[in-house]
Design a protein around this motif. Structure first.
Motif, PDB file in Angstrom:
ATOM      1  N   ASP A   1      -8.378  -6.580   4.463  1.00 36.56           N
ATOM      2  CA  ASP A   1      -8.499  -5.848   3.214  1.00 36.56           C
ATOM      3  C   ASP A   1      -9.726  -6.356   2.471  1.00 36.56           C
ATOM      4  O   ASP A   1      -9.876  -7.560   2.278  1.00 36.56           O
TER       5      ASP A   1
ATOM      6  N   SER B   1      -3.369  -1.937  -9.987  1.00 39.49           N
ATOM      7  CA  SER B   1      -4.236  -2.352  -8.872  1.00 39.49           C
ATOM      8  C   SER B   1      -4.481  -3.857  -8.866  1.00 39.49           C
ATOM      9  O   SER B   1      -4.280  -4.539  -9.874  1.00 39.49           O
ATOM     10  N   CYS B   2      -4.988  -4.340  -7.723  1.00 41.60           N
ATOM     11  CA  CYS B   2      -5.240  -5.780  -7.592  1.00 41.60           C
ATOM     12  C   CYS B   2      -6.371  -6.239  -8.502  1.00 41.60           C
ATOM     13  O   CYS B   2      -6.593  -7.433  -8.656  1.00 41.60           O
TER      14      CYS B   2
ATOM     15  N   HIS C   1       0.808  -1.227   0.000  1.00 43.05           N
ATOM     16  CA  HIS C   1       0.000   0.000   0.000  1.00 43.05           C
ATOM     17  C   HIS C   1       0.843   1.281   0.000  1.00 43.05           C
ATOM     18  O   HIS C   1       0.390   2.318  -0.471  1.00 43.05           O
TER      19      HIS C   1
ATOM     20  N   HIS D   1      -3.120  -9.272  -3.107  1.00 46.33           N
ATOM     21  CA  HIS D   1      -4.069 -10.160  -3.793  1.00 46.33           C
ATOM     22  C   HIS D   1      -3.542 -10.651  -5.141  1.00 46.33           C
ATOM     23  O   HIS D   1      -4.184 -11.458  -5.797  1.00 46.33           O
TER      24      HIS D   1
ATOM     25  N   CYS E   1      -4.396   3.349  -7.158  1.00 47.35           N
ATOM     26  CA  CYS E   1      -5.697   2.797  -6.771  1.00 47.35           C
ATOM     27  C   CYS E   1      -6.221   3.526  -5.538  1.00 47.35           C
ATOM     28  O   CYS E   1      -7.398   3.800  -5.427  1.00 47.35           O
ATOM     29  N   VAL E   2      -5.305   3.826  -4.628  1.00 48.46           N
ATOM     30  CA  VAL E   2      -5.709   4.443  -3.354  1.00 48.46           C
ATOM     31  C   VAL E   2      -4.822   5.634  -3.008  1.00 48.46           C
ATOM     32  O   VAL E   2      -5.181   6.473  -2.197  1.00 48.46           O
TER      33      VAL E   2
ATOM     34  N   ASN F   1     -10.625  -0.299  -8.817  1.00 46.41           N
ATOM     35  CA  ASN F   1     -11.940  -0.834  -8.465  1.00 46.41           C
ATOM     36  C   ASN F   1     -12.879   0.149  -7.786  1.00 46.41           C
ATOM     37  O   ASN F   1     -14.031  -0.164  -7.553  1.00 46.41           O
TER      38      ASN F   1
ATOM     39  N   ILE G   1       1.275  -6.643  -5.021  1.00 47.99           N
ATOM     40  CA  ILE G   1       0.022  -6.386  -4.309  1.00 47.99           C
ATOM     41  C   ILE G   1      -0.449  -7.702  -3.679  1.00 47.99           C
ATOM     42  O   ILE G   1      -0.426  -8.761  -4.325  1.00 47.99           O
TER      43      ILE G   1
ATOM     44  N   CYS H   1       0.168  -0.772  -4.770  1.00 50.02           N
ATOM     45  CA  CYS H   1      -1.229  -0.339  -4.901  1.00 50.02           C
ATOM     46  C   CYS H   1      -1.328   0.975  -5.671  1.00 50.02           C
ATOM     47  O   CYS H   1      -2.310   1.229  -6.378  1.00 50.02           O
TER      48      CYS H   1
ATOM     49  N   HIS I   1     -10.639  -6.422  -0.552  1.00 53.34           N
ATOM     50  CA  HIS I   1     -10.497  -7.131  -1.831  1.00 53.34           C
ATOM     51  C   HIS I   1      -9.925  -8.538  -1.701  1.00 53.34           C
ATOM     52  O   HIS I   1      -9.518  -9.154  -2.693  1.00 53.34           O
TER      53      HIS I   1
ATOM     54  N   ARG J   1     -11.077   9.181  -3.870  1.00 52.07           N
ATOM     55  CA  ARG J   1     -10.295   7.957  -3.751  1.00 52.07           C
ATOM     56  C   ARG J   1      -8.894   8.108  -4.378  1.00 52.07           C
ATOM     57  O   ARG J   1      -7.901   7.667  -3.839  1.00 52.07           O
TER      58      ARG J   1
HETATM   59  S1  SF4 Z   1      -7.923  -2.248  -3.844  1.00 48.09           S
HETATM   60 FE1  SF4 Z   1      -6.202  -0.955  -4.341  1.00 48.09          FE
HETATM   61  S2  SF4 Z   1      -5.391  -0.388  -2.358  1.00 48.09           S
HETATM   62 FE2  SF4 Z   1      -6.685  -2.175  -2.010  1.00 48.09          FE
HETATM   63  S3  SF4 Z   1      -5.304  -3.947  -2.186  1.00 48.09           S
HETATM   64 FE3  SF4 Z   1      -6.149  -3.558  -4.203  1.00 48.09          FE
HETATM   65  S4  SF4 Z   1      -4.641  -2.281  -5.228  1.00 48.09           S
HETATM   66 FE4  SF4 Z   1      -4.233  -2.175  -3.043  1.00 48.09          FE
END
Ligand code: SF4
Lengths: 482, 203
Positions: free
Chosen positions: A142, A359-360, A74, A123, A421-422, A440, A121, A418, A144, A446
């Motif tokens: 988390d 991103s994941c 992250h 995931h 994405c965040v 996502n 990442i 990440c 996801h 965001r």
């Molecule tokens: S949603 Fe975004 S911040 Fe959360 S684990 Fe996946 S890539 Fe990382």
């Protein structure tokens, strides 16, 4: 090894994949709806600092360290990674990564730090390292975590208190969810992918459409999908409100897992696969709800608003609040205002400032190949970058020459994390900037305060990069077909 | 965990559906330690404009709701990420109860872990309650977990449901790890059998 397993007393009754996994993990039934479940695998990232702090304060220890894996994702920078941890100038960010390393060491937990070849990442690397198996109960602090369900696991996110409980006990009190089956049949048109499928599902059932449910994705479209695309679909279950998403394991699943570092060793492989083959939803098993989706009719999807349920085909127009009333009208009005869009405005051709591919949800090798296929031989008209989901994917893409496809088009090729994405690592949009993003969540703020996010597939993100607008990628693919 | 029995406080009507965890606490505050400032991150970007000034338009900035400790919101409250910080910011600014037609599942669980009561009432009743609070700024609501009722100044008593086990744990403020560890012999025998049946999991 099913032959050695005690016969399931309920085996006469057809059961779902979820029920089989749930029943195999119940240590104690608390009430009709609530059970103590064994957790096979827990993942940790920097956000676990709150759970570790509480655990240590209570004087507890990690009960089964081998069933956890920690990775920095992250807060890792996507630029200047050659310098490793020393390259991070922000002391708060650096402190969080250091803290994860220290906590992992304290708990005896395997840890992939910023310069570990296994980094990526959480995931993305779970499946990649073979830590994610069919039939497992998988947890992570988390939301996801639902991603891992693509392997036929029951995988769900939780908050810090429950992370602490899993660390301390390797089990968790869980309320039994309801079951929703989404059957997706038909052949996807060229240029479409798992992302378009899941965005269409969420647009259809709504951002709270699966609240209280675990979703099983079934149907011919899912069966013919790669693991990468199945992971994308399960990833966004949470955006439909789902507790988890899952897909029955099959040969695609087993082939993906075979030979990975933490996959069953060769001497156990056949027994593992024999067991995994029993993990399918029986004919006649029942769900609390069923939804059907015709994938053959799908068009590339894009979100227009500030909730993942606010999605449209790229050929569509944003809604007009005047046709709505009450809460629904207010929600559309405020989303349009935030996104700087007019009622009835067309999506195709909307100018975009930046593109993020990562991103994941969409950073695996399939995703990068799909984006590269669109970019090849073209030039980016707006700033764009790619952040592969793991260090290993980055290397693989480089071995295939995909990094050069992007850099020759003027698209940055960065390290994995990440990222945008965040934005917790600092990769953020400026206020008012509009992005086409493969992530996502299109929530307000965001990707940065005032940032406007349009969620799309990797191919659609690439199309936006080379045209400077939201664009129906099918036009570009038709142009390139010769 | 602080037990929850009954709670009376000023309630604020929050006319937003899909209140997500990024609204409750923007991601840039997730790195912050949970100190005395933590509660000030609640709804930070809805509450403040880009220059840090309070927005008049946000309900919690209105004089009548400055002391609000209960929220009555739209559907799907707490959707989004699993960050328990979204509950910590509520708790640390005094909120012990949220009333909404539905909640994000993870948020719901996180709230219960921290002695914050998420109450599900039908959409029509939430709209009714928000209208009552709009008409009577600063009015209080009582949430009673013993009797599973919500009482507002409009004279109506509204009943809500909660899983009995979860209710019991919240009423007593039970420590789940403590509870689980009393099962250690059962856990260990489960693990032995489980591992024997799945030799491929041995690392
Ligand atoms: S949603 Fe975004 S911040 Fe959360 S684990 Fe996946 S890539 Fe990382």
């Amino acid at each position: 090894m099913p032959a050695e397993m005690p016969p399931d007393s309920a085996s006469a009754k057809p059961s779902t994949l979820f029920e089989k996994i749930w029943n195999a993990h119940v240590i104690e039934q608390g009430s009709a709806d609530d059970a103590l479940l064994h957790v096979d695998q827990n993942f940790l990232h920097e956000g676990a600092f709150l759970a570790f702090a509480a655990l240590r304060k209570e004087g507890r220890s990690v009960r089964r360290p081998k069933q956890h894996f920690a990775v920095a994702d992250h807060y890792v920078p996507t630029l200047g990674r050659e310098a490793g941890i020393a390259g991070i100038t922000d002391p708060e960010v650096r402190g969080l990564i250091d803290l994860l390393e220290q906590n992992a060491a304290w708990g005896g937990i395997d840890y992939a730090g910023i310069d570990d070849p296994r980094q990526g990442i959480v995931h993305v690397i779970g499946p990649e390292l073979g830590l994610t198996h069919p039939g497992m109960v998988i947890t992570c602090g988390d939301s996801h975590t639902s991603t891992h369900g693509a392997f036929g696991a029951f995988a769900f996110g939780m908050g810090a208190s429950q992370v602490k409980q899993v660390l301390a006990t390797q089990c968790l009190w869980q309320r039994r969810p309801k079951l929703l089956r989404i059957t997706i049949d038909g052949t996807l048109a060229p240029g479409l992918s798992g992302k378009d499928v899941i965005l269409a599902v969420i647009a259809q059932i709504g951002a709270a459409g699966a609240t209280g449910h675990v979703i099983e994705y079934a149907g011919s479209t899912i069966r013919s999908m790669s693991m990468e695309n199945r992971l994308t679909v399960c990833n966004m279950s949470i955006e439909a409100g789902g507790r988890a998403g899952m897909i029955c394991p099959d040969d695609t699943t087993f082939e993906y897992l075979h030979g990975r570092p933490f996959a069953p060793k060769q001497q156990h492989w056949d027994a593992a696969v024999a067991y995994w083959r029993t993990l399918k939803t029986d004919d006649g098993a029942t769900f609390d709800r069923e939804v059907k989706v015709d994938a053959g009719a799908l068009v590339p999807m894009v979100t227009w608003g500030t909730s993942p349920g606010q999605g449209l085909p790229i050929t569509g127009r944003v809604p007009d609040p005047a046709t709505l009333s009450g809460d629904a009208r207010r929600a559309v009005e405020s989303a349009l205002a935030y996104m700087g869009l007019k009622p009835g405005q067309a999506m195709d051709g909307l100018p975009v400032d930046r593109v993020f591919i990562g991103s994941c949800t969409n950073s695996r090798i399939d995703d990068i190949r799909a984006a590269a296929a669109v970019v090849r031989g073209r030039k980016a008209k707006i700033p764009a970058f790619v952040s592969p989901g793991s260090t290993q994917i980055k290397r693989q893409a480089e071995a295939e020459g995909l990094d050069r496809v992007f850099t020759e088009a003027g698209i940055e090729w960065r390290a994995s994390g990440c990222s945008m994405c965040v934005g917790t690592n600092g990769d953020l949009l400026k206020p008012g900037e509009r992005s086409a993003s493969t992530s996502n969540r299109n929530f307000e703020g965001r990707q940065g305060r005032g940032a406007r996010t349009h969620l799309v597939s990797p191919a659609m993100a690439a199309a936006a990069a080379v045209t400077g607008t939201l664009t129906d990628v099918r036009r570009l693919l038709a142009g390139a077909a010769a | 965990m602080q037990p929850f029995t009954t709670f009376t406080a000023v309630a604020a009507p929050l006319d937003i559906t899909n209140v997500n965890t990024d609204m409750l606490i923007p991601a840039r505050f997730l790195r912050k330690p949970r100190d005395e400032r933590y509660g000030s991150y609640l709804f930070h970007d809805l509450r403040h404009d880009e220059d840090g000034r309070l927005r008049d338009s946000f309900v919690l900035n209105e004089e009548a709701y400055r002391d609000a400790k209960i929220l009555v919101a739209g559907a799907n409250f707490g959707c989004g990420s699993s960050r328990e910080s979204a509950v910590y910011v509520l708790l640390d600014s005094g909120f012990r109860c949220i009333i909404a037609p539905s909640f994000g599942d993870i948020f719901f669980g996180n709230a219960l872990q921290n002695g914050v009561l998420p109450i599900v009432l039908p959409e029509a009743e939430c709209i009714e309650l928000r209208a009552h609070l709009d008409a009577n700024p600063g009015a209080t609501i009582t949430a009673d977990l013993q009797s599973q009722t919500v009482t507002a100044g409009d004279g109506k008593v509204r009943r809500f449901a909660l899983d009995p086990l979860r209710r019991e744990r919240l009423l007593t403020g039970l420590d789940e790890i403590g509870l689980t560890l009393t099962r250690l012999p059962a856990i260990e025998s489960f693990e032995q059998r489980y591992a024997a049946e799945r030799p491929w999991l041995d690392r």
